[in-house]
Design an enzyme around this catalytic site. Structure first.
Site, mmCIF file in Angstrom:
data_model
loop_
_atom_site.group_PDB
_atom_site.id
_atom_site.type_symbol
_atom_site.label_atom_id
_atom_site.label_comp_id
_atom_site.label_asym_id
_atom_site.label_seq_id
_atom_site.Cartn_x
_atom_site.Cartn_y
_atom_site.Cartn_z
ATOM 1 C CB THR A 1 -0.939 0.034 1.225
ATOM 2 O OG1 THR A 1 -0.135 0.092 2.411
ATOM 3 C CG2 THR A 1 -1.864 -1.169 1.284
ATOM 4 C CD1 TRP A 2 5.188 4.297 0.032
ATOM 5 C CD2 TRP A 2 6.715 3.079 -1.044
ATOM 6 N NE1 TRP A 2 6.372 5.011 0.034
ATOM 7 C CE2 TRP A 2 7.323 4.287 -0.635
ATOM 8 C CE3 TRP A 2 7.500 2.143 -1.749
ATOM 9 C CZ2 TRP A 2 8.662 4.597 -0.899
ATOM 10 C CZ3 TRP A 2 8.823 2.448 -2.015
ATOM 11 C CH2 TRP A 2 9.398 3.666 -1.587
ATOM 12 C CG ASP B 1 3.611 -4.179 4.099
ATOM 13 O OD1 ASP B 1 4.220 -4.692 5.056
ATOM 14 O OD2 ASP B 1 4.042 -3.200 3.467
ATOM 15 C CE1 TYR C 1 5.955 2.396 3.017
ATOM 16 C CE2 TYR C 1 4.067 0.939 3.087
ATOM 17 C CZ TYR C 1 5.431 1.135 3.032
ATOM 18 O OH TYR C 1 6.284 0.048 2.959
ATOM 19 C CE1 TYR D 1 11.896 -3.069 -0.693
ATOM 20 C CE2 TYR D 1 11.861 -3.930 1.541
ATOM 21 C CZ TYR D 1 12.476 -3.176 0.553
ATOM 22 O OH TYR D 1 13.671 -2.543 0.816
HETATM 23 P P1 NDP Z 1 5.598 -3.000 -6.622
HETATM 24 O O1 NDP Z 1 6.819 -3.716 -7.052
HETATM 25 O O2 NDP Z 1 4.493 -3.716 -5.976
HETATM 26 O O3 NDP Z 1 5.068 -2.211 -7.903
HETATM 27 C C1 NDP Z 1 3.977 -1.350 -7.871
HETATM 28 C C2 NDP Z 1 3.791 -0.831 -9.289
HETATM 29 O O4 NDP Z 1 3.359 -1.910 -10.136
HETATM 30 C C3 NDP Z 1 2.720 0.246 -9.369
HETATM 31 O O5 NDP Z 1 3.174 1.202 -10.302
HETATM 32 C C4 NDP Z 1 1.497 -0.513 -9.887
HETATM 33 O O6 NDP Z 1 0.693 0.329 -10.651
HETATM 34 C C5 NDP Z 1 2.141 -1.541 -10.791
HETATM 35 N N1 NDP Z 1 1.329 -2.750 -10.931
HETATM 36 C C6 NDP Z 1 0.795 -3.517 -9.940
HETATM 37 N N2 NDP Z 1 0.161 -4.574 -10.442
HETATM 38 C C7 NDP Z 1 0.266 -4.476 -11.785
HETATM 39 C C8 NDP Z 1 -0.202 -5.270 -12.864
HETATM 40 N N3 NDP Z 1 -0.871 -6.400 -12.650
HETATM 41 N N4 NDP Z 1 0.081 -4.868 -14.139
HETATM 42 C C9 NDP Z 1 0.775 -3.736 -14.368
HETATM 43 N N5 NDP Z 1 1.252 -2.946 -13.389
HETATM 44 C C10 NDP Z 1 0.993 -3.309 -12.108
HETATM 45 O O7 NDP Z 1 6.087 -1.755 -5.735
HETATM 46 P P2 NDP Z 1 6.101 -1.303 -4.233
HETATM 47 O O8 NDP Z 1 7.415 -0.627 -4.030
HETATM 48 O O9 NDP Z 1 4.869 -0.565 -3.927
HETATM 49 O O10 NDP Z 1 6.188 -2.645 -3.372
HETATM 50 C C11 NDP Z 1 5.065 -3.342 -2.905
HETATM 51 C C12 NDP Z 1 4.802 -3.076 -1.443
HETATM 52 O O11 NDP Z 1 5.895 -3.496 -0.644
HETATM 53 C C13 NDP Z 1 4.656 -1.594 -1.065
HETATM 54 O O12 NDP Z 1 3.447 -1.049 -1.537
HETATM 55 C C14 NDP Z 1 4.845 -1.656 0.407
HETATM 56 O O13 NDP Z 1 3.673 -2.124 1.044
HETATM 57 C C15 NDP Z 1 5.987 -2.670 0.512
HETATM 58 N N6 NDP Z 1 7.327 -2.054 0.536
HETATM 59 C C16 NDP Z 1 8.054 -2.179 1.696
HETATM 60 C C17 NDP Z 1 9.297 -1.593 1.812
HETATM 61 C C18 NDP Z 1 10.042 -1.704 3.096
HETATM 62 O O14 NDP Z 1 11.025 -0.985 3.274
HETATM 63 N N7 NDP Z 1 9.623 -2.559 4.000
HETATM 64 C C19 NDP Z 1 9.912 -0.859 0.696
HETATM 65 C C20 NDP Z 1 9.101 -0.843 -0.505
HETATM 66 C C21 NDP Z 1 7.862 -1.433 -0.560
HETATM 67 P P3 NDP Z 1 -0.881 0.503 -10.306
HETATM 68 O O15 NDP Z 1 -0.955 1.025 -8.908
HETATM 69 O O16 NDP Z 1 -1.344 1.462 -11.336
HETATM 70 O O17 NDP Z 1 -1.491 -0.849 -10.454
#
Ligand code: NDP
Length: 281
Positions: A18-19, A48, A53, A192
């Site tokens: 949910t970032w 998560d 965020y 993640y």
């Molecule tokens: P992700 O690797 O999950 O990528 C997210 C991107 O992918 C968005 O632009 C989304 O666009 C796109 N996307 C998602 N599904 C699809 C699909 N089926 N087809 C095409 N595009 C898609 O990135 P995050 O960095 O957000 O990582 C996931 C989660 O991990 C975070 O949201 C957070 O909760 C966690 N996290 C934790 C960290 C830590 O330090 N503990 C650091 C980074 C992340 P759209 O929204 O338009 O679908």
């Protein structure tokens, strides 16, 4: 929905990242809430988030999305800043997160990354929150092997349930020693950024991925997510703000690879054969 044992309980193979949600206009917010609810309605039972965020905006959106759901049916993870890792500030951060999330407990509360506060003080603070019933369990994030060993050596440090690190096809360093160590110590792993984060900036898509996705009649994103899940030992938490992408991600849970496909991917994205520095986003 396929499940894994995570945090000592049956958990869906993917959770909801949910970032960057809750930060846009009303239309975007509506779409983000629908996507999250679609995920929960279709078998995902983990969300998560973090106080970081959107400085609470993600937690606020989640609170609105889940308020009519049975809280006992899904796990909620949040994280606190390293500069809130003292006993006093953990409690303050946690209570603020619970308020935004409209819930009275978290399943897991994580130190987001290591800072200056001694781990022993942070562990004490977290154990107090468990005793107070505000969290069921706690964990850490962005810990490397040395951090995990240090944590394990301090009083109550072995109560750490999970560690959450970067994991996708082009960031495989955790496979060398972190993942095996966590398995040995019954500590669950969350990977993640399966797609390399927003815009895919942390993942290089090589031609083999596009070619294989085409052959398997799936999208590149489905291939990337299915690859992370291939061994059923990692919980991945893709983030999406659309129902369409949520559906696509749910479909990916059932995609499987032959050994020759995995070998081909290994040629372009080699397995780590030595300890390397943990990559962090
Ligand atoms: P992700 O690797 O999950 O990528 C997210 C991107 O992918 C968005 O632009 C989304 O666009 C796109 N996307 C998602 N599904 C699809 C699909 N089926 N087809 C095409 N595009 C898609 O990135 P995050 O960095 O957000 O990582 C996931 C989660 O991990 C975070 O949201 C957070 O909760 C966690 N996290 C934790 C960290 C830590 O330090 N503990 C650091 C980074 C992340 P759209 O929204 O338009 O679908």
């Amino acid at each position: 929905m396929k499940s894994i044992t995570f945090n000592q309980q049956k958990t869906s193979a993917i959770g909801i990242g949910t970032w960057h949600i809750g930060e846009g206009d009303a239309n975007k917010t509506e779409s983000e809430i629908k996507a999250l609810q679609y995920g929960l309605d279709n078998g995902i039972n983990l969300i998560d988030t973090a106080e970081m965020y959107g400085e609470g905006l993600s937690e606020t959106l989640i609170g609105n999305a889940i308020k009519d759901y049975d809280r006992s049916k899904f796990q909620l993870i949040s994280k606190f800043y390293p500069y809130h890792a003292t006993e006093k500030l953990i409690e303050k951060s946690l209570k603020a997160s619970l308020k935004r999330l409209q819930t009275d407990y978290l399943d897991l509360y994580l130190l987001h990354w290591r800072g200056q506060t001694p781990l022993a003080e942070t562990v004490n603070g977290l154990e107090k929150m468990v005793k107070a019933g505000l969290i069921k369990n706690w964990g850490v994030s962005n810990f490397d092997l040395n951090d995990l060993k240090e944590l394990d050596s301090i009083s109550h440090g072995s109560n750490c349930r999970i560690n959450e690190d970067l994991y996708n096809i082009s960031s495989r360093s955790i496979e060398y020693s972190i993942l095996p160590w966590q398995k040995e110590h019954q500590m669950s792993f969350v990977g993640y950024s399966p797609f390399g984060s927003d815009g895919g900036q942390y993942l290089k898509i090589k031609p083999v991925i596009k070619e294989m996705a085409q052959q398997k009649h799936i999208t590149v994103h489905q291939l990337l997510l299915a690859w992370v899940l291939r061994n059923h030992d990692v919980l991945s938490i893709p983030k999406t703000s659309s129902v369409e992408h949520m559906k696509s991600n749910l479909f990916a849970v059932d995609v499987e690879f032959s050994q020759s496909e995995l070998d081909l991917l290994d040629e372009s994205y080699p397995k780590p054969n030595e300890n390397s520095q943990l990559e962090i986003i």
